[in-house]
Motif scaffolding. Sequence first.
Motif, PDB file in Angstrom:
ATOM      1  N   LEU A 279      55.085 -33.417 -28.218  1.00 61.04           N
ATOM      2  CA  LEU A 279      55.259 -32.508 -29.219  1.00 61.04           C
ATOM      3  C   LEU A 279      56.871 -32.717 -29.725  1.00 61.04           C
ATOM      4  CD1 LEU A 279      53.616 -29.234 -27.402  1.00 61.04           C
ATOM      5  CD2 LEU A 279      52.722 -30.773 -29.225  1.00 61.04           C
ATOM      6  N   GLN A 280      57.107 -33.957 -29.771  1.00 55.93           N
ATOM      7  CA  GLN A 280      58.421 -34.019 -30.583  1.00 55.93           C
ATOM      8  C   GLN A 280      58.468 -34.553 -31.868  1.00 55.93           C
ATOM      9  OE1 GLN A 280      59.989 -36.869 -27.806  1.00 55.93           O
ATOM     10  NE2 GLN A 280      60.216 -35.545 -26.266  1.00 55.93           N
ATOM     11  N   VAL A 281      57.320 -34.606 -32.752  1.00 56.27           N
ATOM     12  CA  VAL A 281      57.436 -35.184 -33.910  1.00 56.27           C
ATOM     13  C   VAL A 281      56.675 -34.019 -34.958  1.00 56.27           C
ATOM     14  CG1 VAL A 281      56.468 -37.090 -35.450  1.00 56.27           C
ATOM     15  CG2 VAL A 281      57.026 -37.728 -33.132  1.00 56.27           C
ATOM     16  N   THR A 282      57.280 -33.743 -35.841  1.00 51.99           N
ATOM     17  CA  THR A 282      56.761 -32.839 -36.947  1.00 51.99           C
ATOM     18  C   THR A 282      55.517 -33.433 -37.525  1.00 51.99           C
ATOM     19  OG1 THR A 282      58.374 -33.677 -38.491  1.00 51.99           O
ATOM     20  CG2 THR A 282      58.519 -31.474 -37.118  1.00 51.99           C
ATOM     21  N   PRO A 283      54.286 -32.828 -38.204  1.00 50.28           N
ATOM     22  CA  PRO A 283      54.401 -31.379 -38.105  1.00 50.28           C
ATOM     23  C   PRO A 283      53.530 -30.969 -36.652  1.00 50.28           C
ATOM     24  CG  PRO A 283      52.423 -32.341 -39.119  1.00 50.28           C
ATOM     25  CD  PRO A 283      53.294 -33.428 -38.593  1.00 50.28           C
ATOM     26  N   VAL A 284      53.201 -31.599 -35.863  1.00 45.19           N
ATOM     27  CA  VAL A 284      52.562 -31.411 -34.586  1.00 45.19           C
ATOM     28  C   VAL A 284      53.310 -30.486 -33.612  1.00 45.19           C
ATOM     29  CG1 VAL A 284      52.143 -32.777 -32.450  1.00 45.19           C
ATOM     30  CG2 VAL A 284      50.899 -33.162 -34.541  1.00 45.19           C
ATOM     31  N   SER A 285      54.689 -30.552 -33.837  1.00 44.99           N
ATOM     32  CA  SER A 285      55.795 -30.023 -32.749  1.00 44.99           C
ATOM     33  C   SER A 285      55.655 -28.468 -33.154  1.00 44.99           C
ATOM     34  CB  SER A 285      57.059 -30.604 -33.010  1.00 44.99           C
ATOM     35  OG  SER A 285      57.554 -30.658 -34.111  1.00 44.99           O
ATOM     36  N   GLN A 286      55.384 -28.302 -34.515  1.00 43.96           N
ATOM     37  CA  GLN A 286      55.320 -26.841 -34.802  1.00 43.96           C
ATOM     38  C   GLN A 286      54.005 -26.057 -34.666  1.00 43.96           C
ATOM     39  OE1 GLN A 286      57.963 -25.947 -36.626  1.00 43.96           O
ATOM     40  NE2 GLN A 286      59.128 -27.967 -36.385  1.00 43.96           N
ATOM     41  N   LEU A 287      52.893 -26.649 -34.385  1.00 43.50           N
ATOM     42  CA  LEU A 287      51.780 -26.085 -34.336  1.00 43.50           C
ATOM     43  C   LEU A 287      51.609 -25.149 -33.086  1.00 43.50           C
ATOM     44  CD1 LEU A 287      49.364 -28.994 -35.634  1.00 43.50           C
ATOM     45  CD2 LEU A 287      50.179 -27.026 -36.789  1.00 43.50           C
ATOM     46  N   PRO A 288      51.960 -25.573 -31.831  1.00 39.30           N
ATOM     47  CA  PRO A 288      52.028 -24.462 -31.001  1.00 39.30           C
ATOM     48  C   PRO A 288      52.507 -23.353 -31.214  1.00 39.30           C
ATOM     49  CG  PRO A 288      52.204 -26.732 -29.879  1.00 39.30           C
ATOM     50  CD  PRO A 288      52.437 -27.044 -31.470  1.00 39.30           C
ATOM     51  N   GLY A 289      53.732 -23.356 -31.854  1.00 38.87           N
ATOM     52  CA  GLY A 289      54.421 -22.111 -32.050  1.00 38.87           C
ATOM     53  C   GLY A 289      53.704 -21.250 -33.021  1.00 38.87           C
ATOM     54  N   VAL A 290      52.921 -21.889 -33.960  1.00 40.97           N
ATOM     55  CA  VAL A 290      52.198 -21.114 -35.086  1.00 40.97           C
ATOM     56  C   VAL A 290      51.178 -20.159 -34.184  1.00 40.97           C
ATOM     57  CG1 VAL A 290      50.442 -21.387 -36.844  1.00 40.97           C
ATOM     58  CG2 VAL A 290      52.379 -22.724 -36.932  1.00 40.97           C
TER      59      VAL A 290
END
Length: 250
Positions: A195-206
């Motif tokens: 989970l260090q690369v966007t956009p994937v790093s943002q998705l758990p936060g969503v």
Amino acid sequence: MSDSPAALAALLAEAEHAVVLTGAGISTESGIPDFRSAGGLWETYDPMKVASMGTFMDDPALFWRFHRPRIDMLGAVDPNPAHQAVAELERRGIVKTVITQNIDRLHSRAGSQEVVEVHGSLDRGYCLRCEHTVSMDELCARADAAEDGVPRCDCGFQMKSGVVLFGEQLPMEAIEAAYDAAERADVMLVIGSSLQVTPVSQLPGVVLARGGRLAILTESETDYDHRCTVRIHHKAGPTMQAVLAALKAA
Ligand SMILES: [Zn+2]
């Protein structure tokens, strides 16, 4: 916070809209080296150079010398028990969408239907100039027939695969689909992504912001570890098969 396959099975059994998010770690168990790891292809080639849009445009022969054998390598590996378990969870109606950073198509080959590939995939070849599209077989045939190994479009321009290159924009449609899936998820299961690369790093936060719950199955640490309901540090294949077994037993 739990750390057992049984707890993960229980979380998934309660979910009404589970989404799985995967990265390179799920495919290393199929024998695909994580390109950042020791012995990976990127020790021989500088990825920023060879897998970049700049090289594709300026030196397509160098680009294709790297890219062509990689297509054969990825075609020769098979989905592993983790990919198969994710596909089975979708067949059972538990998992609605798989979001992946991987370009290897192993989720689709394992039987997953709803797959969002945020870094593109080896699904086809196309021309950046006239948008002509060909199958992967046709793309490889054109590369193999060319003296310099560069597949060319009928318009004369060099063709590329659907894999997103460094310096190339991510596919907007896939990014939107990934955010849409995350917004609807009541459970997100992350497998093999740090989970260090966007956009994937943002998705758990969503997912968390909307009251959803998070499970992470990776061998490495992530920035979301302290926000998980289930956190398992183990190999993906054996763990996911244990999760399936626990679901059957329940
Ligand atoms: Zn063209």
